[in-house]
Design an enzyme around this catalytic site. Structure first.
Site, PDB file in Angstrom:
ATOM      1  N   CYS A 121       0.971  -0.885   0.231  1.00 17.49           N
ATOM      2  CA  CYS A 121       0.562   0.519  -0.033  1.00 17.49           C
ATOM      3  C   CYS A 121       0.921   1.118  -0.110  1.00 17.49           C
ATOM      4  O   CYS A 121       1.017   2.580  -1.275  1.00 17.49           O
ATOM      5  CB  CYS A 121      -0.611  -0.237   1.600  1.00 17.49           C
ATOM      6  SG  CYS A 121      -2.330   1.531   0.882  1.00 17.49           S
ATOM      7  N   CYS A 122       2.123   1.391   1.254  1.00 14.74           N
ATOM      8  CA  CYS A 122       3.104   2.222   0.973  1.00 14.74           C
ATOM      9  C   CYS A 122       4.040   2.495  -0.475  1.00 14.74           C
ATOM     10  O   CYS A 122       3.790   3.825  -0.613  1.00 14.74           O
ATOM     11  CB  CYS A 122       3.845   2.419   2.155  1.00 14.74           C
ATOM     12  SG  CYS A 122       2.915   2.590   3.936  1.00 14.74           S
ATOM     13  N   CYS A 204      -1.337   8.599   6.883  1.00 11.70           N
ATOM     14  CA  CYS A 204      -2.287   8.350   6.302  1.00 11.70           C
ATOM     15  C   CYS A 204      -3.129   8.438   7.711  1.00 11.70           C
ATOM     16  O   CYS A 204      -2.837   7.718   8.619  1.00 11.70           O
ATOM     17  CB  CYS A 204      -2.440   7.275   5.456  1.00 11.70           C
ATOM     18  SG  CYS A 204      -1.390   7.127   4.009  1.00 11.70           S
ATOM     19  N   CYS A 207      -4.093   4.531   9.462  1.00  7.64           N
ATOM     20  CA  CYS A 207      -2.349   4.056   9.481  1.00  7.64           C
ATOM     21  C   CYS A 207      -2.159   4.670  10.885  1.00  7.64           C
ATOM     22  O   CYS A 207      -0.792   4.705  11.209  1.00  7.64           O
ATOM     23  CB  CYS A 207      -1.806   3.727   8.881  1.00  7.64           C
ATOM     24  SG  CYS A 207      -1.559   2.578   7.262  1.00  7.64           S
ATOM     25  N   CYS A 232       7.431   3.577   6.369  1.00  6.17           N
ATOM     26  CA  CYS A 232       6.983   3.501   5.506  1.00  6.17           C
ATOM     27  C   CYS A 232       8.033   3.031   3.881  1.00  6.17           C
ATOM     28  O   CYS A 232       7.471   2.412   2.888  1.00  6.17           O
ATOM     29  CB  CYS A 232       6.371   3.902   4.740  1.00  6.17           C
ATOM     30  SG  CYS A 232       7.439   5.654   4.707  1.00  6.17           S
TER      31      CYS A 232
END
Length: 250
Positions: A121-122, A204, A207, A232
């Site tokens: 995702c990062c 985010c 997170c 990340c």
């Protein structure tokens, strides 16, 4: 001009930056030649750097990674900062096809399920946009500080990023949080109101949580993972020196 190794250039620049104040450090990088990019997450230390760039009218591009999942307070701060300093903060967004592919494989919030999914995702929301932000850059300026976490305790003022073939500059490496807060107060720098609600490090929304008393500054990032050095990927280098033509820092 003779090509030097990236590590050699970074070491020379590191020594020069150590003897300067923040304004001097940023001015030196702006004057070296080549594109300089500051990537801001709109955190309190990044706001200090943006304020210095804007006040000094320095030739440094300011960019942010608008991941699509930031807190509203963070997004609002982008506009406020642009207005206060008369600068443009370029927003780099993830590609929708990449987001769709991630969701199809892991689920939209699959990052909670595994470290692999979280890094993926990062990668989609941060690393790929960062690559676009740094295209053609010779210098990448960041808000990394030694006091942010144990993983960053040895942060230099300048280092060679072999993966991106540029010099990474950390002008606040030796600043502690008290000095950051004092600067913000003295210079009336706009900051994210979430800092006062227990969020020293803000990423985010899914997170990031507020930290508990006594926890390190970055303990609220990816809190469900056990690795105390979790990152990340933006500042995790697989560095190996290679030839790099660059301006003189002698």
């Amino acid at each position: 001009m003779t090509a030097l190794t990236g590590n050699g250039i970074a070491e020379a620049l590191n020594d020069k930056l150590a003897g300067l104040d923040l304004a001097g450090r940023l001015a030196l990088v702006a004057e070296l030649g080549g594109r300089a990019v500051f990537t801001t997450s709109l955190g309190i230390e990044d706001q200090v750097i943006t304020a210095a760039i804007g006040t000094g009218r320095l030739a440094i591009d300011v960019a942010t990674l608008e991941t699509g999942r930031l807190f509203k307070e963070t997004v609002d701060l982008i506009d406020e900062t642009e207005e206060q300093y008369g600068i443009a903060i370029t927003r780099y967004h993830p590609v929708q096809d990449d987001i769709d592919a991630y969701a199809a494989k892991y689920g939209l919030n699959g990052f909670y399920e595994s470290v692999e999914a979280r890094h993926a995702c990062c990668g989609v929301r941060k690393l790929k946009p960062l690559a676009r932000a740094l295209e053609g850059a010779s210098f990448w300026i960041t808000g990394l500080r030694r006091g942010q976490s144990g993983n960053r305790a040895d942060t230099p003022f300048a280092e060679y990023d072999a993966d991106r073939n540029l010099i990474k500059v950390n002008p606040l490496a030796d600043w502690d949080i008290d000095r950051i807060k004092a600067y913000v107060t003295e210079e009336a720098v706009p900051v994210n109101p979430m800092h006062k609600r227990g969020y020293p490090s803000i990423g985010c929304e899914p997170c990031t949580r507020a930290i508990k008393p006594g926890e390190p500054e970055r303990a609220g990032r990816w809190w469900w993972e056990n690795d105390e050095k979790r990152e990340c990927g933006l500042h995790v280098a697989e560095a190996a020196a290679s030839p790099l033509p660059a301006p003189s820092v002698a």
